[in-house]
Design an enzyme around this catalytic site. Structure first.
Site, PDB file in Angstrom:
ATOM      1  N   SER A  15       0.823  -1.222   0.000  1.00 41.11           N
ATOM      2  CA  SER A  15       0.000   0.000   0.000  1.00 41.11           C
ATOM      3  C   SER A  15       0.855   1.270   0.000  1.00 41.11           C
ATOM      4  CB  SER A  15      -0.910   0.009   1.228  1.00 41.11           C
ATOM      5  OG  SER A  15      -1.725  -1.135   1.207  1.00 41.11           O
ATOM      6  N   GLU A  35       9.296  -5.605  -6.551  1.00 42.20           N
ATOM      7  CA  GLU A  35       8.454  -6.436  -5.677  1.00 42.20           C
ATOM      8  C   GLU A  35       8.824  -7.894  -5.909  1.00 42.20           C
ATOM      9  OE1 GLU A  35       5.998  -6.049  -3.144  1.00 42.20           O
ATOM     10  OE2 GLU A  35       6.382  -8.211  -3.194  1.00 42.20           O
ATOM     11  N   THR A  42       0.640  -6.890   1.532  1.00 39.17           N
ATOM     12  CA  THR A  42      -0.151  -7.650   2.503  1.00 39.17           C
ATOM     13  C   THR A  42      -1.634  -7.328   2.398  1.00 39.17           C
ATOM     14  OG1 THR A  42       1.719  -7.739   4.009  1.00 39.17           O
ATOM     15  CG2 THR A  42      -0.444  -8.118   4.974  1.00 39.17           C
ATOM     16  N   CYS A  43      -1.977  -6.045   2.362  1.00 42.31           N
ATOM     17  CA  CYS A  43      -3.395  -5.659   2.411  1.00 42.31           C
ATOM     18  C   CYS A  43      -4.193  -6.315   1.283  1.00 42.31           C
ATOM     19  CB  CYS A  43      -3.532  -4.140   2.343  1.00 42.31           C
ATOM     20  SG  CYS A  43      -5.236  -3.599   2.216  1.00 42.31           S
ATOM     21  N   CYS A  48      -6.075  -7.446   4.500  1.00 39.99           N
ATOM     22  CA  CYS A  48      -7.379  -6.772   4.633  1.00 39.99           C
ATOM     23  C   CYS A  48      -8.415  -7.224   3.602  1.00 39.99           C
ATOM     24  CB  CYS A  48      -7.232  -5.260   4.499  1.00 39.99           C
ATOM     25  SG  CYS A  48      -5.737  -4.576   5.187  1.00 39.99           S
ATOM     26  N   TYR A 100      -3.700  -2.619  -9.684  1.00 42.47           N
ATOM     27  CA  TYR A 100      -2.538  -1.947  -9.093  1.00 42.47           C
ATOM     28  C   TYR A 100      -1.391  -1.851 -10.102  1.00 42.47           C
ATOM     29  CZ  TYR A 100      -3.742  -1.305  -4.148  1.00 42.47           C
ATOM     30  OH  TYR A 100      -4.269  -0.854  -2.972  1.00 42.47           O
ATOM     31  N   ALA A 116      14.809  -6.825  -4.279  1.00 45.92           N
ATOM     32  CA  ALA A 116      15.868  -5.807  -4.349  1.00 45.92           C
ATOM     33  C   ALA A 116      16.449  -5.603  -2.958  1.00 45.92           C
ATOM     34  CB  ALA A 116      15.288  -4.497  -4.868  1.00 45.92           C
ATOM     35  N   TYR A 179      -5.688  -8.599  16.564  1.00 47.03           N
ATOM     36  CA  TYR A 179      -6.551  -8.414  15.390  1.00 47.03           C
ATOM     37  C   TYR A 179      -6.770  -9.728  14.634  1.00 47.03           C
ATOM     38  CZ  TYR A 179      -6.035  -3.265  15.201  1.00 47.03           C
ATOM     39  OH  TYR A 179      -6.079  -1.926  15.436  1.00 47.03           O
ATOM     40  N   GLU A 183     -10.180 -11.978  14.356  1.00 43.88           N
ATOM     41  CA  GLU A 183     -10.872 -11.984  13.064  1.00 43.88           C
ATOM     42  C   GLU A 183     -10.991 -13.412  12.520  1.00 43.88           C
ATOM     43  OE1 GLU A 183      -9.910  -7.435  11.601  1.00 43.88           O
ATOM     44  OE2 GLU A 183      -8.658  -9.025  10.787  1.00 43.88           O
ATOM     45  N   HIS A 438     -34.062   7.573  12.861  1.00 43.90           N
ATOM     46  CA  HIS A 438     -34.741   6.414  13.429  1.00 43.90           C
ATOM     47  C   HIS A 438     -35.443   5.598  12.344  1.00 43.90           C
ATOM     48  CE1 HIS A 438     -36.625   4.162  16.607  1.00 43.90           C
ATOM     49  NE2 HIS A 438     -37.795   4.332  16.017  1.00 43.90           N
ATOM     50  N   GLU A 443     -28.188   5.753  15.449  1.00 44.28           N
ATOM     51  CA  GLU A 443     -28.861   6.788  16.245  1.00 44.28           C
ATOM     52  C   GLU A 443     -28.418   6.730  17.715  1.00 44.28           C
ATOM     53  OE1 GLU A 443     -33.184   6.473  16.875  1.00 44.28           O
ATOM     54  OE2 GLU A 443     -33.033   4.358  16.346  1.00 44.28           O
TER      55      GLU A 443
HETATM   56  P1  NDP Z   1      -1.558  -7.915  17.381  1.00 44.12           P
HETATM   57  O1  NDP Z   1      -0.458  -7.023  17.782  1.00 44.12           O
HETATM   58  O2  NDP Z   1      -2.911  -7.362  17.160  1.00 44.12           O
HETATM   59  O3  NDP Z   1      -1.716  -9.048  18.478  1.00 44.12           O
HETATM   60  C1  NDP Z   1      -0.655  -9.903  18.798  1.00 44.12           C
HETATM   61  C2  NDP Z   1      -1.134 -10.933  19.812  1.00 44.12           C
HETATM   62  O4  NDP Z   1      -0.108 -11.904  19.972  1.00 44.12           O
HETATM   63  C3  NDP Z   1      -1.427 -10.350  21.160  1.00 44.12           C
HETATM   64  O5  NDP Z   1      -2.521 -11.039  21.713  1.00 44.12           O
HETATM   65  C4  NDP Z   1      -0.143 -10.629  21.951  1.00 44.12           C
HETATM   66  O6  NDP Z   1      -0.385 -10.905  23.317  1.00 44.12           O
HETATM   67  C5  NDP Z   1       0.352 -11.913  21.314  1.00 44.12           C
HETATM   68  N1  NDP Z   1       1.807 -12.002  21.235  1.00 44.12           N
HETATM   69  C6  NDP Z   1       2.659 -11.036  20.824  1.00 44.12           C
HETATM   70  N2  NDP Z   1       3.920 -11.481  20.845  1.00 44.12           N
HETATM   71  C7  NDP Z   1       3.877 -12.751  21.268  1.00 44.12           C
HETATM   72  C8  NDP Z   1       4.853 -13.757  21.515  1.00 44.12           C
HETATM   73  N3  NDP Z   1       6.150 -13.513  21.342  1.00 44.12           N
HETATM   74  N4  NDP Z   1       4.422 -14.974  21.947  1.00 44.12           N
HETATM   75  C9  NDP Z   1       3.108 -15.222  22.136  1.00 44.12           C
HETATM   76  N5  NDP Z   1       2.150 -14.305  21.932  1.00 44.12           N
HETATM   77  C10 NDP Z   1       2.524 -13.100  21.515  1.00 44.12           C
HETATM   78  O7  NDP Z   1      -0.999  -8.725  16.120  1.00 44.12           O
HETATM   79  P2  NDP Z   1      -1.704  -9.469  14.898  1.00 44.12           P
HETATM   80  O8  NDP Z   1      -0.724 -10.506  14.502  1.00 44.12           O
HETATM   81  O9  NDP Z   1      -3.085  -9.875  15.211  1.00 44.12           O
HETATM   82  O10 NDP Z   1      -1.759  -8.342  13.801  1.00 44.12           O
HETATM   83  C11 NDP Z   1      -0.569  -7.655  13.404  1.00 44.12           C
HETATM   84  C12 NDP Z   1      -0.858  -6.228  13.048  1.00 44.12           C
HETATM   85  O11 NDP Z   1      -1.525  -6.193  11.800  1.00 44.12           O
HETATM   86  C13 NDP Z   1      -1.763  -5.527  14.028  1.00 44.12           C
HETATM   87  O12 NDP Z   1      -1.037  -4.871  15.017  1.00 44.12           O
HETATM   88  C14 NDP Z   1      -2.543  -4.572  13.172  1.00 44.12           C
HETATM   89  O13 NDP Z   1      -1.926  -3.328  13.227  1.00 44.12           O
HETATM   90  C15 NDP Z   1      -2.483  -5.152  11.783  1.00 44.12           C
HETATM   91  N6  NDP Z   1      -3.805  -5.694  11.422  1.00 44.12           N
HETATM   92  C16 NDP Z   1      -4.842  -4.834  11.316  1.00 44.12           C
HETATM   93  C17 NDP Z   1      -6.105  -5.287  11.015  1.00 44.12           C
HETATM   94  C18 NDP Z   1      -7.250  -4.338  10.924  1.00 44.12           C
HETATM   95  O14 NDP Z   1      -7.012  -3.137  10.820  1.00 44.12           O
HETATM   96  N7  NDP Z   1      -8.498  -4.792  11.015  1.00 44.12           N
HETATM   97  C19 NDP Z   1      -6.361  -6.710  10.768  1.00 44.12           C
HETATM   98  C20 NDP Z   1      -5.195  -7.526  10.919  1.00 44.12           C
HETATM   99  C21 NDP Z   1      -3.977  -7.022  11.237  1.00 44.12           C
HETATM  100  P3  NDP Z   1      -0.427  -9.776  24.456  1.00 44.12           P
HETATM  101  O15 NDP Z   1      -1.162  -8.594  23.922  1.00 44.12           O
HETATM  102  O16 NDP Z   1      -1.150 -10.446  25.564  1.00 44.12           O
HETATM  103  O17 NDP Z   1       0.979  -9.484  24.768  1.00 44.12           O
END
Ligand code: NDP
Length: 449
Positions: A15, A35, A42-43, A48, A100, A116, A179, A183, A438, A443
């Site tokens: 992106s 690329e 990723t998106c 996404c 794209y 690259a 996230y 999801e 409504h 609302e």
């Molecule tokens: P997140 O940062 O949302 O969550 C990571 C999870 O993994 C947390 O529950 C964390 O636990 C746990 N964790 C982190 N490190 C470790 C580890 N070393 N061992 C075990 N558990 C661990 O990451 P995601 O992978 O879900 O997503 C990555 C990023 O991608 C997000 O931060 C987001 O910005 C983006 N994304 C956005 C979406 C959207 O906008 N709808 C959808 C998908 C991804 P704890 O918190 O308890 O430490």
């Protein structure tokens, strides 16, 4: 003769990289973008876009059940064809990938389908061995899934592979509670899998307001998703019958058919040649940049997840736009990271903008909280015992809204519009002054107590 082969060489066509390259080219720069996988990043390719399409597919499971209460005769057992959905989703991904590519080419940016790596402040080496030079280099290589280093981790998959499965696993264990974990827990649960989500702490979706994420946890458990907390991965073993045995701390082992790691994403800088070019990075491997997305090397910039600022597609796009306008469009501007809305496409989805209740209480002298806890009309008729929750956080001194958080059907769609009001600095009074539309769920935003 020109001093460099290109004005801009972008590494990574996700992106941020695509937006920066397209805009730079439209400002007249000579641009190449490399690329190693597929244009879109990723998106578009493995994030996404395909995820949201699966979320739509999963929602039908509930809608088909609810349809009976609305008078439709729907058979008890509706057949779901995962491969048909998967292939249709991949066709759509292919279509966007072509769009794209066309957009880049139409704007005059050259696409180089190769990996690259940096070899100097103005030089990049391609996988084919060719070296090219550029006045400016943009690193936009994004992030990659983090997989915990436990025995048997190679038996698990990440979100990259989840879109390509041959079948919906009967039993899936998802590691992480952010996230991606929430999801995919919703998606696979709706498709009939037995989902167990394990996390090292007892907090899901740490960045979100505690009441909103508690509501998601409560609804997810009610639907039948199992949560195991304070469970650190010990290892995965393949059993004689071809299943996966997962061991973890504080809980019994569990046998599943698939393990999905969703334990965060790390900046994709491995083997990128940062040292060769003298580019500084932090302990997580994220490229260090200033507010202009400039690294410590004046000719090299970085945007998007590789800088680990805010891992969100629209933010990477803005960073790419600001970079290209500033350098090539004689229109310097920076990205404003305040009040960026975000959403989790769980079942039901949640969305938020601004400070959570605890952040506001830590930051402001006085805080006022308003909320609406309601059952959507459609859920009432469908006998679906799922309540939505909207929450508004205001500065107690002047009534200004500093945060808005919600969970419920269509929450991301509703929040995107409401986020404009928060960004504009409106007060609770402005919402009170607006007549309710409504009957709608939105609302509730102007009826909060
Ligand atoms: P997140 O940062 O949302 O969550 C990571 C999870 O993994 C947390 O529950 C964390 O636990 C746990 N964790 C982190 N490190 C470790 C580890 N070393 N061992 C075990 N558990 C661990 O990451 P995601 O992978 O879900 O997503 C990555 C990023 O991608 C997000 O931060 C987001 O910005 C983006 N994304 C956005 C979406 C959207 O906008 N709808 C959808 C998908 C991804 P704890 O918190 O308890 O430490």
């Amino acid at each position: 003769m020109a001093q460099y082969d290109y004005d801009l060489f972008t590494i990574g066509a996700g992106s941020g990289g695509v937006r920066a390259s397209r805009v730079a080219a439209s400002h007249g720069a000579k641009v190449a973008i490399a690329e190693e996988h597929r244009v879109g990043g990723t998106c578009v390719i493995r994030g996404c876009v395909p995820k949201k399409l699966l979320v739509y597919g999963a929602q039908f499971a509930e809608d088909l059940k609810d349809a009976r209460c609305f008078g439709w005769d729907v058979p008890d057992e509706c057949n779901f064809d995962w491969q048909r959905l998967r292939d249709n989703v991949m066709k759509e991904v292919d279509r966007i990938n072509s769009v794209y590519r066309e957009t880049l080419t139409n704007h005059g940016a050259e696409i180089i389908d190769e990996r690259a790596e940096l070899v100097g402040p103005n030089e990049v080496k391609l996988a084919s061995g060719r070296t090219v030079s550029a006045k400016h280099i943009l690193i936009a290589t994004g992030a990659t899934p983090h997989v915990p280093d436990c025995p048997g981790h190679e038996l698990g998959i990440t979100s990259n592979e989840a879109f390509h499965l041959d079948a919906v696993p009967k039993r899936i264990l998802i590691a992480g509670a952010g996230y991606i974990a929430n999801e995919f827990a919703g998606i696979f649960h709706e498709f009939g899998a037995k989902v167990t989500l394990i996390n090292r702490t007892d907090v899901i979706l740490r960045q979100y307001d505690h009441q909103i994420r508690d509501r998601l946890l409560q609804i997810s458990m009610m639907k039948g998703i199992d949560f195991r907390f304070h469970a650190e991965f010990r290892g995965i073993e393949k059993t004689e019958n071809g299943c996966l045995n997962v061991s973890m701390t504080n809980h019994e082992d569990i046998e599943v058919d698939c393990v999905l790691f969703a334990t965060g994403r790390v900046p994709n800088t491995g083997g990128l040649g940062l040292e060769a070019a003298g580019v500084e990075y932090d302990e997580k491997g994220a490229v260090r940049v200033d507010e202009w997305s400039k690294t410590n090397v004046p000719s090299i910039y970085a945007v998007g997840d590789v800088t680990n600022r805010m891992q969100l597609t629209p933010v990477a796009i803005r960073e790419g736009q600001a970079f290209a306008d500033t350098l090539f469009g004689d229109n310097p501007h920076q990205v404003d990271y305040e009040n960026v809305p975000s959403a989790v496409f769980s079942h039901p989805p949640m969305a938020g903008v601004g400070m959570t209740e605890s952040e506001a209480k830590e930051t402001l002298g006085s805080v006022k909280i308003y909320q609406s806890d309601f059952r959507a009309m459609k859920n009432v008729l469908a006998n679906r015992n799922e309540r939505g929750l909207y929450k508004m956080i205001c500065d107690g001194e002047n009534g200004k809204i500093v945060g808005l958080h919600m969970i419920g059907p269509e929450a991301p769609e509703i929040l995107q519009a409401a986020a404009i009001a928060v960004k504009a600095g409106l007060t609770k009074q402005a919402f009170d002054d607006t007549v309710a539309l409504h009957p709608s769920m939105a609302e509730e935003l102007v009826l909060m107590k």
